[in-house]
Design a protein around this motif. Structure first.
Motif, PDB file in Angstrom:
ATOM      1  N   UNK A  40       0.821  -1.213   0.000  1.00 29.73           N
ATOM      2  CA  UNK A  40       0.000   0.000   0.000  1.00 29.73           C
ATOM      3  C   UNK A  40       0.858   1.269   0.000  1.00 29.73           C
ATOM      4  N   UNK A  41       1.861   1.392   0.879  1.00 35.95           N
ATOM      5  CA  UNK A  41       2.713   2.577   0.828  1.00 35.95           C
ATOM      6  C   UNK A  41       3.448   2.743  -0.493  1.00 35.95           C
ATOM      7  N   UNK A  42       3.946   1.646  -1.076  1.00 30.87           N
ATOM      8  CA  UNK A  42       4.671   1.746  -2.344  1.00 30.87           C
ATOM      9  C   UNK A  42       3.773   2.307  -3.436  1.00 30.87           C
ATOM     10  N   UNK A  43       2.522   1.854  -3.486  1.00 31.94           N
ATOM     11  CA  UNK A  43       1.587   2.372  -4.485  1.00 31.94           C
ATOM     12  C   UNK A  43       1.323   3.856  -4.257  1.00 31.94           C
ATOM     13  N   UNK A  44       1.213   4.248  -2.993  1.00 29.62           N
ATOM     14  CA  UNK A  44       0.987   5.660  -2.689  1.00 29.62           C
ATOM     15  C   UNK A  44       2.202   6.491  -3.093  1.00 29.62           C
ATOM     16  N   UNK A  45       3.397   5.958  -2.862  1.00 30.43           N
ATOM     17  CA  UNK A  45       4.621   6.690  -3.182  1.00 30.43           C
ATOM     18  C   UNK A  45       4.790   6.933  -4.677  1.00 30.43           C
ATOM     19  N   UNK A  46       4.238   6.058  -5.538  1.00 31.87           N
ATOM     20  CA  UNK A  46       4.374   6.261  -6.988  1.00 31.87           C
ATOM     21  C   UNK A  46       3.225   7.072  -7.570  1.00 31.87           C
ATOM     22  N   UNK A  57      -5.322  -3.167  -2.895  1.00 30.56           N
ATOM     23  CA  UNK A  57      -4.401  -4.095  -2.242  1.00 30.56           C
ATOM     24  C   UNK A  57      -5.159  -5.140  -1.428  1.00 30.56           C
ATOM     25  N   UNK A  58      -6.357  -4.791  -0.957  1.00 27.67           N
ATOM     26  CA  UNK A  58      -7.158  -5.760  -0.198  1.00 27.67           C
ATOM     27  C   UNK A  58      -7.410  -7.023  -1.019  1.00 27.67           C
ATOM     28  N   UNK A  59      -7.719  -6.855  -2.303  1.00 22.66           N
ATOM     29  CA  UNK A  59      -7.952  -8.019  -3.162  1.00 22.66           C
ATOM     30  C   UNK A  59      -6.658  -8.788  -3.400  1.00 22.66           C
ATOM     31  N   UNK A 191      -9.208  -0.136   6.773  1.00 18.93           N
ATOM     32  CA  UNK A 191      -8.821   1.275   6.704  1.00 18.93           C
ATOM     33  C   UNK A 191      -7.449   1.459   6.083  1.00 18.93           C
ATOM     34  N   UNK A 192      -6.519   0.538   6.368  1.00 20.89           N
ATOM     35  CA  UNK A 192      -5.131   0.720   5.944  1.00 20.89           C
ATOM     36  C   UNK A 192      -4.710  -0.173   4.787  1.00 20.89           C
ATOM     37  N   UNK A 193      -5.530  -1.154   4.427  1.00 23.53           N
ATOM     38  CA  UNK A 193      -5.152  -2.035   3.325  1.00 23.53           C
ATOM     39  C   UNK A 193      -4.042  -2.995   3.686  1.00 23.53           C
ATOM     40  N   UNK A 282      11.387   1.472   8.375  1.00 20.54           N
ATOM     41  CA  UNK A 282      11.749   2.357   7.261  1.00 20.54           C
ATOM     42  C   UNK A 282      10.505   2.899   6.562  1.00 20.54           C
ATOM     43  N   UNK A 283       9.501   2.047   6.356  1.00 24.20           N
ATOM     44  CA  UNK A 283       8.268   2.501   5.702  1.00 24.20           C
ATOM     45  C   UNK A 283       7.556   3.532   6.571  1.00 24.20           C
ATOM     46  N   UNK A 284       7.525   3.302   7.886  1.00 23.36           N
ATOM     47  CA  UNK A 284       6.895   4.257   8.793  1.00 23.36           C
ATOM     48  C   UNK A 284       7.593   5.600   8.778  1.00 23.36           C
TER      49      UNK A 284
END
Length: 308
Positions: A40-46, A57-59, A191-193, A282-284
């Motif tokens: 989820x974070x990686x998708x948001x970052x791009x 990402x849930x699916x 909520x967070x995927x 690191x992601x946080x």
């Protein structure tokens, strides 16, 4: 090679998405977790909108959990009764999570909420896992025995009422904390995927005292059902599930998971925990940096279709 994502409404490099899916699949196979906390974070970052990233990402998590759940079921490493009680809370938590997701989106606070949730959750969990990994390595190097936690030992939680006997796990436990844990994991996942396995498994082992033989398989059943339910609710309620994106991620994830599982066999357990803690931390921290750094453009203008 560019591919247009209809729901995300942006073009992406298909090889980049495949590589991301493979990388997260590798991590999932190495550490035995769903990987949603990273995907989820990686998708948001791009550049993909947080709402679309969480819903899609849930699916992906549901699909990756399915094969694992089948494998554990064949090995009789799943406690059906425990999974059923967890799911009774997980379904409620997922519904509450999607309702909260929809409410925050209507108020325009969803992106901020997702970012803050990742900062708090991942930095706390990552720091704890990193510290535990360092302590385990220090003990191993100095020849000190690691204190054992007996799965059958009792704490105050085991004194709660409404007890039920879970035969496969060989424990006698109140259903109250089990349902509460299910609600929390379902809510966080919607909520967070994230599948929540990296939170659920330690809770089941160290707090509920569930034997490790049935922990992973049972947690996968909870992840599978709650993520399928979350995907359906997101698709019907918010129309945010990008099937094209999810499919590409699945292809990369299945491939990467095979190599990750092989790599895990060559690395010691305490080193794995240390690496996973570093990765989560690191992601946080990356999310925290995104929140405090001022963007180059304070606003953007997007061309909408239908202009005549």
């Amino acid at each position: 090679m560019q591919l247009y994502l209809p729901i995300a409404d942006i073009p992406v490099n298909i090889f980049l998405i495949l590589a991301m899916g493979a990388a997260v699949g590798f991590v999932s196979g190495m550490f035995g977790i769903g990987g949603g906390f990273l995907m989820t974070p990686l998708l948001i970052f791009i550049g993909i909108a947080p709402a679309v990233a969480v819903a899609s990402v849930a699916s992906h998590i549901a699909a990756s959990s399915f094969s694992g759940a089948i494998s554990y079921w064949r090995r009789r490493a799943i406690d059906p009764a425990l999974a059923a009680v967890l799911l009774s809370g997980g379904i409620v938590g997922t519904a509450l999570g999607v309702w909260t997701f929809t409410l925050l989106r209507s108020l325009g606070q969803l992106d901020l909420m997702i970012a803050l949730s990742y900062v708090v959750l991942l930095t706390a969990v990552g720091a704890a896992m990193f510290w535990e990994g360092l302590r385990a390595i220090w003990r191993a190097r100095h020849g000190k025995a690691v204190p054992m936690r007996r799965s059958g030992s009792h704490g105050w939680i085991h004194g709660l009422p409404l007890k039920m006997r879970f035969k496969r796990s060989k424990i006698y436990l109140s259903v109250i904390p089990v349902v509460v844990v299910g609600v929390i994991i379902g809510f966080i996942g919607a909520v967070m995927g994230i599948g929540g396995g990296f939170i659920l498994i330690p809770i089941m082992i160290y707090i509920l005292r569930v034997p490790t033989a049935t922990v992973i398989g049972t947690s996968m059943v909870l992840t599978l059902v709650t993520m399928v339910f979350a995907t359906m609710l997101h698709a019907v309620t918010n129309h945010l599930v990008d099937a094209v994106l999810a499919l590409i991620l699945m292809v990369g994830g299945v491939t990467g998971a095979q190599f990750g599982a092989r790599a895990a066999q060559k690395i010691r357990g305490e080193h794995l925990r240390l690496l996973l803690g570093l990765l989560i931390l690191a992601v946080g921290i990356r999310f925290a940096i995104e929140l405090v750094i001022r963007p180059d453009d304070l606003f953007t203008i997007r061309e909408s279709g239908g202009a005549g």
